[in-house]
Design an enzyme around this catalytic site. Structure first.
Site, PDB file in Angstrom:
ATOM      1  CE  LYS A 130      -3.556  -2.303   2.393  1.00  0.00           C
ATOM      2  NZ  LYS A 130      -4.510  -2.679   3.524  1.00  0.00           N
ATOM      3  CD  GLN A 152      -3.281  -4.222   6.551  1.00  0.00           C
ATOM      4  OE1 GLN A 152      -3.329  -3.217   6.113  1.00  0.00           O
ATOM      5  NE2 GLN A 152      -3.739  -5.328   6.134  1.00  0.00           N
ATOM      6  CG  ASP A 191      -9.763  -0.640   4.644  1.00  0.00           C
ATOM      7  OD1 ASP A 191      -9.182  -0.971   3.780  1.00  0.00           O
ATOM      8  OD2 ASP A 191      -9.078  -0.467   5.903  1.00  0.00           O
TER       9      ASP A 191
END
Ligand code: GUN
Length: 319
Positions: free
Chosen positions: A77, A121, A144
């Site tokens: 990422k 995460q 997200d």
């Protein structure tokens, strides 16, 4: 020549000999290549913003502990963010961080005008409530798309929801590969809130009502779907999307010739010689001889998911 081939075919048919005369060799849907294409488009937009003094977005990633897979995902990422021109930063917490400290950090980021995207995460350690954490994030910075508000807007305000990156990745692969979905039959294996369910939702949505609609007829399978049910549904499907983490779930014998196969699964398995490899849900070797299109694992949906995260981060300053 045709006559000879036809007589041979008829002869073999009469003798009940199974020879596949029309073996497909599936077109590979190269997620890495499409991801690069998407990233280059994002990069061009961000270069323009930079040159014209417009805001360049910032992504903050929160990592708790040092889960090996998470390390790799975060590295990918950050590399993509750097490539496209998104500012990024990782905040590392010890495995034993308290829920209270984590929440306090997220609340600070929520009100920090220099932060546009926040990503925690997953997985998180067991003592931390994942749902609670995902819902502390400011929904406008929830790149997200895991916040209730964004998930709920998938149903009631789809244009204004920040959508989860994996469903977006699947849609983008289908669109950029010109896979027809209108009126087609699709099977989604897996019903998770962040992957299977939103994929099915986008596939079935009405394009007359939303630009996200793909107008397919969709069945959703889960762990209780029997093998014979799964087989019956898949044999009729023009599109199969599998997101279960069960290697070899989708085999050549249940795939309709010419179907489009999108493999979202990713499982680390051990080879006979002790080394490890990543595999999807689909038996690639067999299915690629029957399908019309197929994504590989790795190199399919995975890299596209990262590209769609970059798109979500860009959207925070564009929309
Ligand atoms: N862990 C595995 N996939 C994901 C993802 O898409 N987002 C976050 N936050 N964590 C993950």
């Amino acid at each position: 020549m045709n006559m000879i081939a036809n007589s041979l075919k008829n002869y073999l048919k009469c003798r009940q000999i199974q020879i596949n005369f029309h073996r497909f060799s599936a077109v590979l849907l190269d997620g890495k290549r499409i991801s690069k294409q998407v990233q280059n488009e994002i990069k061009a937009k961000l270069d323009y913003r930079q040159k014209n003094g417009l805001k360049v977005p910032q992504l903050t990633v929160i990592q708790v502990g040092n889960n090996a897979a998470s390390e790799t995902y975060i590295k990918n990422k950050l590399a993509a963010a750097k490539y496209v021109g998104i500012d990024s930063k990782v905040i590392n917490f010890n495995e034993n961080v308290s829920e209270k400290d984590l929440i306090s950090c997220i609340k600070d980021l929520n009100t920090d005008a220099n932060v546009n995207g926040i990503l925690v995460q997953l997985p998180l350690p067991n003592h931390i409530d994942k749902k609670l954490i995902c819902n502390i994030i400011n929904p406008n910075k929830d790149v997200d798309g895991f916040h209730y508000q964004n998930a709920g807007k998938m149903f009631y305000d789809i244009e204004n929801s920040i959508k989860a990156c994996t469903p977006l990745a699947v849609v983008e692969i289908l669109k950029r590969s010109n896979i027809q979905t209108l009126g087609k039959t699709a099977v989604v294996c897996g019903r998770s809130k962040n992957v299977g369910l939103p994929i099915a939702l986008l596939l079935q949505a009405d394009s007359k009502k939303t630009k996200w609609g793909l107008d397919a007829t969709v069945s959703i399978c889960n762990r209780n779907t029997s093998r014979s049910q799964l087989s019956d549904l898949c044999k009729l499907a023009d599109i199969i999307i599998s997101a279960t983490g069960v290697p070899n779930l989708i085999t050549a014998d249940i795939v309709k010739p010419g179907a489009c196969i999108i493999d979202v699964g990713i499982t680390r398995i051990q080879n006979e010689n002790g080394t490890f490899k990543l595999v999807g849900d689909v038996n690639f070797e067999g299915v690629s001889k029957v399908a019309g299109h197929i994504t590989p694992v790795p190199g399919g949906v995975g890299p596209m998911t990262v590209a769609m995260l970059m798109q979500n981060v860009l959207n925070t300053v564009e929309s």
